[in-house]
Design a protein around this motif. Structure first.
Motif, PDB file in Angstrom:
ATOM      1  N   TYR A   1       0.864  -1.179   0.000  1.00 41.08           N
ATOM      2  CA  TYR A   1       0.000   0.000   0.000  1.00 41.08           C
ATOM      3  C   TYR A   1       0.897   1.223   0.000  1.00 41.08           C
TER       4      TYR A   1
ATOM      5  N   LYS B   1       4.331   0.593   1.088  1.00 42.61           N
ATOM      6  CA  LYS B   1       4.531  -0.164   2.327  1.00 42.61           C
ATOM      7  C   LYS B   1       4.009  -1.587   2.120  1.00 42.61           C
TER       8      LYS B   1
ATOM      9  N   ALA C   1       2.602  -5.145   2.610  1.00 38.41           N
ATOM     10  CA  ALA C   1       1.684  -5.760   3.579  1.00 38.41           C
ATOM     11  C   ALA C   1       1.678  -7.280   3.463  1.00 38.41           C
TER      12      ALA C   1
ATOM     13  N   PRO D   1      -3.312 -12.592  13.700  1.00 38.91           N
ATOM     14  CA  PRO D   1      -3.569 -11.337  14.415  1.00 38.91           C
ATOM     15  C   PRO D   1      -4.044 -10.217  13.486  1.00 38.91           C
ATOM     16  N   SER D   2      -4.699  -9.236  14.035  1.00 39.75           N
ATOM     17  CA  SER D   2      -5.160  -8.094  13.251  1.00 39.75           C
ATOM     18  C   SER D   2      -3.984  -7.445  12.529  1.00 39.75           C
ATOM     19  N   GLY D   3      -4.230  -7.082  11.285  1.00 43.04           N
ATOM     20  CA  GLY D   3      -3.192  -6.380  10.537  1.00 43.04           C
ATOM     21  C   GLY D   3      -2.161  -7.291   9.898  1.00 43.04           C
ATOM     22  N   CYS D   4      -2.361  -8.625   9.981  1.00 44.25           N
ATOM     23  CA  CYS D   4      -1.358  -9.532   9.424  1.00 44.25           C
ATOM     24  C   CYS D   4      -1.564  -9.715   7.914  1.00 44.25           C
ATOM     25  N   GLY D   5      -2.667  -9.204   7.374  1.00 44.22           N
ATOM     26  CA  GLY D   5      -2.841  -9.244   5.925  1.00 44.22           C
ATOM     27  C   GLY D   5      -3.916 -10.180   5.407  1.00 44.22           C
ATOM     28  N   LYS D   6      -4.758 -10.690   6.290  1.00 40.27           N
ATOM     29  CA  LYS D   6      -5.787 -11.642   5.859  1.00 40.27           C
ATOM     30  C   LYS D   6      -6.749 -11.010   4.858  1.00 40.27           C
ATOM     31  N   SER D   7      -7.271  -9.824   5.233  1.00 39.77           N
ATOM     32  CA  SER D   7      -8.235  -9.174   4.339  1.00 39.77           C
ATOM     33  C   SER D   7      -7.571  -8.769   3.037  1.00 39.77           C
ATOM     34  N   THR D   8      -6.351  -8.298   3.143  1.00 40.72           N
ATOM     35  CA  THR D   8      -5.599  -7.909   1.942  1.00 40.72           C
ATOM     36  C   THR D   8      -5.491  -9.100   0.991  1.00 40.72           C
TER      37      THR D   8
ATOM     38  N   ARG E   1      -8.818  -9.977  -0.600  1.00 37.29           N
ATOM     39  CA  ARG E   1      -9.196  -9.026  -1.659  1.00 37.29           C
ATOM     40  C   ARG E   1      -8.408  -9.259  -2.950  1.00 37.29           C
TER      41      ARG E   1
ATOM     42  N   ILE F   1      -8.358   0.293  -4.475  1.00 38.13           N
ATOM     43  CA  ILE F   1      -7.672   1.035  -3.410  1.00 38.13           C
ATOM     44  C   ILE F   1      -6.477   1.784  -4.005  1.00 38.13           C
TER      45      ILE F   1
HETATM   46  N1  LIG Z   1      -6.631   0.382   2.335  1.00 38.13           N
HETATM   47  C1  LIG Z   1      -5.424   0.323   2.929  1.00 38.13           C
HETATM   48  N2  LIG Z   1      -4.536   1.338   2.817  1.00 38.13           N
HETATM   49  C2  LIG Z   1      -3.340   1.281   3.418  1.00 38.13           C
HETATM   50  N3  LIG Z   1      -2.925   0.263   4.172  1.00 38.13           N
HETATM   51  C3  LIG Z   1      -3.765  -0.770   4.348  1.00 38.13           C
HETATM   52  C4  LIG Z   1      -5.050  -0.794   3.739  1.00 38.13           C
HETATM   53  N4  LIG Z   1      -5.675  -1.956   4.075  1.00 38.13           N
HETATM   54  C5  LIG Z   1      -4.794  -2.611   4.858  1.00 38.13           C
HETATM   55  N5  LIG Z   1      -3.655  -1.921   5.030  1.00 38.13           N
HETATM   56  C6  LIG Z   1      -2.488  -2.334   5.805  1.00 38.13           C
HETATM   57  O1  LIG Z   1      -2.096  -3.630   5.404  1.00 38.13           O
HETATM   58  C7  LIG Z   1      -1.798  -4.439   6.506  1.00 38.13           C
HETATM   59  C8  LIG Z   1      -2.692  -5.661   6.488  1.00 38.13           C
HETATM   60  O2  LIG Z   1      -4.029  -5.261   6.747  1.00 38.13           O
HETATM   61  P1  LIG Z   1      -5.263  -6.230   6.608  1.00 38.13           P
HETATM   62  O3  LIG Z   1      -5.146  -6.972   5.342  1.00 38.13           O
HETATM   63  O4  LIG Z   1      -6.500  -5.414   6.813  1.00 38.13           O
HETATM   64  O5  LIG Z   1      -5.048  -7.215   7.827  1.00 38.13           O
HETATM   65  P2  LIG Z   1      -6.067  -8.182   8.579  1.00 38.13           P
HETATM   66  O6  LIG Z   1      -7.259  -8.383   7.702  1.00 38.13           O
HETATM   67  O7  LIG Z   1      -5.286  -9.436   8.821  1.00 38.13           O
HETATM   68  O8  LIG Z   1      -6.417  -7.527   9.874  1.00 38.13           O
HETATM   69  C9  LIG Z   1      -1.957  -3.576   7.738  1.00 38.13           C
HETATM   70  O9  LIG Z   1      -0.706  -3.084   8.101  1.00 38.13           O
HETATM   71  C10 LIG Z   1      -2.871  -2.488   7.277  1.00 38.13           C
HETATM   72  O10 LIG Z   1      -2.608  -1.284   7.963  1.00 38.13           O
END
Ligand SMILES: Nc1ncnc2c1ncn2[C@@H]1O[C@H](COP(=O)(O)OP(=O)(O)O)[C@@H](O)[C@H]1O
Ligand SMILES: [Mg+2]
Lengths: 236, 263
Positions: free
Chosen positions: B25, B28, B30, B49-56, B59, B68
């Protein structure tokens, strides 16, 4: 204690440690009952027999307490991975210890009866068996407390020695019976005690397998060598 | 990259094959070189854990990251052998085949009927009203919602309870006959009963679809999935059969996470 690395929820770690401590305490008590029963037999000490018989109740109470704690943790903590294995192992080990204490108590009861008869040489032979069983019990409890899978494997391997000793002792008792039929009552009781001790070895083996599983997540293969069976009766 | 000794990132007959998938992103990073296969007719859960990249990661599989700003995805993802990260791929078509259900139920501000009918209509999957009616009914039936809503199909979807709304969103996802359904914490806004119904639904749906679910509840992952991947700091630390992951994880970090220890 097994796996005492702290959980984020500290009371969870405390509960796990509490279960381990209960199992260790139960093991210590079972060991004492076995030692006292054998001493009572050899020293012809009726008070010690009685003491050993009574101590078994405390083992039963600990078994119930562990079961209660295990059910509670399964319901409230939903343990995973090594925690799940530890909790299930604690339950199974407690069951084995309960059986061990029961076998030892039975020895103490028979000691009371045997000691109504004149002293017999055969009594001494049983000490060799009980020493091996006690050593197995002590080692397996050490392996449990120290989370030592290798130690558990070694304990299991000793069971064979006990089976061989049992077969030998069986023959010895038969000899005493044939020599003088007034020995039959006492020698029969001694044989039952020997059988109880041999069973204690089997339970130690089960505990060893549980310790191994708890630690590694793998089952120890069940194939293990059995000694020759001179009497044509398997020491099972 | 996965250590092949302790991981089974690859499986026989995968539906989705992800290789060397990295995401950043605005520079940076992810996600780092993710290798992961998604099986057919099974549920794969992504935990960590939260922020580990699951949703990323989720997607990536339907190119929702495209929308995005500053998000760059590299590597290869193929669905049924077709590379989907290719620029040529029509993202709208892809999202029909790889549907998504979000954390917060997000029905359109339309009737229950139109929520379901929307996708089949715009994708031209049906001819005529009768066929559309049928798709609406079967989708709602499959989502276990039909009996509850059949008498009020023209009322707004937003008037349903949270659990019903989430099942409506699932019905909407399946109405376009996807191959893969991605779910990002689909039950986190639901009560236990509504959660159980969605889990039952997931179990039902896996016969027809490949499902990937992100969940914060380890019990949920254990209950609904056949395979589990543990993400940590943008990598897949461990992936395996769910039963193995929850009874005997190979990696210390997995163990630390699922047992609730400091890692
Ligand atoms: N739309 C975005 N813009 C910038 N950074 C993002 C965005 N979505 C996620 N991130 C960053 O990517 C990393 C992984 O996030 P995310 O995939 O949401 O993790 P999870 O779903 O495991 O909680 C995090 O550091 C988060 O801050
Ligand atoms: Mg997320």
């Amino acid at each position: 204690m097994p796996n005492s690395d702290a959980h984020i929820v500290r009371s969870y770690s405390d509960e796990l440690q509490n279960i381990s401590a209960l199992v260790a305490k139960m093991g210590g008590l079972a060991e004492t009952i076995l030692t006292d029963a054998m001493t009572a037999l050899v020293k012809r000490d009726a008070d010690l027999s009685t003491q050993a018989i009574q101590a078994d109740k405390r083992v039963d109470n600990l078994d119930a307490e562990i079961e209660y704690q295990v059910v509670r943790m399964l319901a409230l903590r939903q343990p995973m991975a090594v925690d799940l294995r530890s909790i299930i192992s604690a339950l199974k080990i407690a069951q084995s210890l309960e059986r061990i204490a029961d076998h030892a108590k039975n020895g103490a009861k028979r000691a009371l009866v045997i000691n109504q008869s004149p002293p017999m040489d055969a009594t001494r032979g049983i000490v060799r068996l009980s020493d091996v069983a006690r050593e197995m019990l002590r080692s397996v409890l050490d392996a449990y407390v120290n989370s030592d899978a290798e130690g558990a494997v070694k304990v299991r391997d000793r069971d064979e020695d006990l089976d061989v000793l049992y077969d030998g002792y069986f023959r010895e008792c038969l000899t005493y019976m044939m020599e003088d039929n007034r020995n039959i009552t006492a020698a029969t009781h001694l044989l039952f005690i020997a059988k109880n001790i041999e069973r204690i070895g089997d339970h130690c083996t089960n505990i060893a397998e549980n310790v191994y599983y708890m630690q590694t997540g793998e089952r120890l293969s069940t194939a293990r060598p059995k000694g020759e069976d001179a009497m044509g009766l398997k020491a099972e | 990259m996965l250590d092949s000794e302790t991981n089974s990132a690859t499986i026989a007959d995968p539906k989705v094959v992800c290789r060397d998938v990295s995401v950043s992103y605005s520079g940076k990073q992810a996600l780092f070189d993710i290798d992961l296969d998604i099986g057919s007719h099974q549920v794969t859960s992504l935990i960590g854990p939260s922020g580990c990249g699951k949703s990323t990661f989720l997607r990536c599989m339907n190119r929702m990251n495209d929308v995005i700003d500053g998000c760059v995805v590299t590597g290869s993802i193929s669905v049924d052998g077709v590379e989907i990260l290719d620029d040529e791929i029509d993202a709208v078509q892809l999202r029909r085949r790889v549907g998504m259900v979000f954390q917060k139920p997000n029905p359109f501000p339309k009737s229950i009927y139109d929520n379901i009918a929307y996708g089949p209509r715009i994708h031209g999957l049906v001819r005529g009203k009768d066929e559309l009616d049928e798709v609406v009914q079967t989708s709602l039936e499959r989502a276990g919602l039909w009996e509850e809503v059949k008498d009020r199909l023209l009322q707004p979807g937003t008037g349903l309870s949270g659990g019903q709304q989430q099942r409506l969103c699932i019905a909407r996802a399946i109405a376009v006959r996807p191959d893969v359904i991605l779910m990002d914490e689909p039950c986190s806004a639901l009560d236990p009963i509504a959660t159980a119904r969605v889990e039952e639904l997931i179990d039902e749906l896996k016969r027809s679809y490949s499902i990937v679910i992100v969940t914060h509840s380890m019990q949920q992952a254990a209950r609904v999935s056949q395979r589990t991947a543990f993400f940590h700091l943008g990598i897949v630390v461990e992936v395996g059969e769910t039963e193995q992951i929850f009874t005997n994880p190979r990696d210390e970090r997995t163990q630390g996470y699922i047992t609730g220890r400091y890692g």
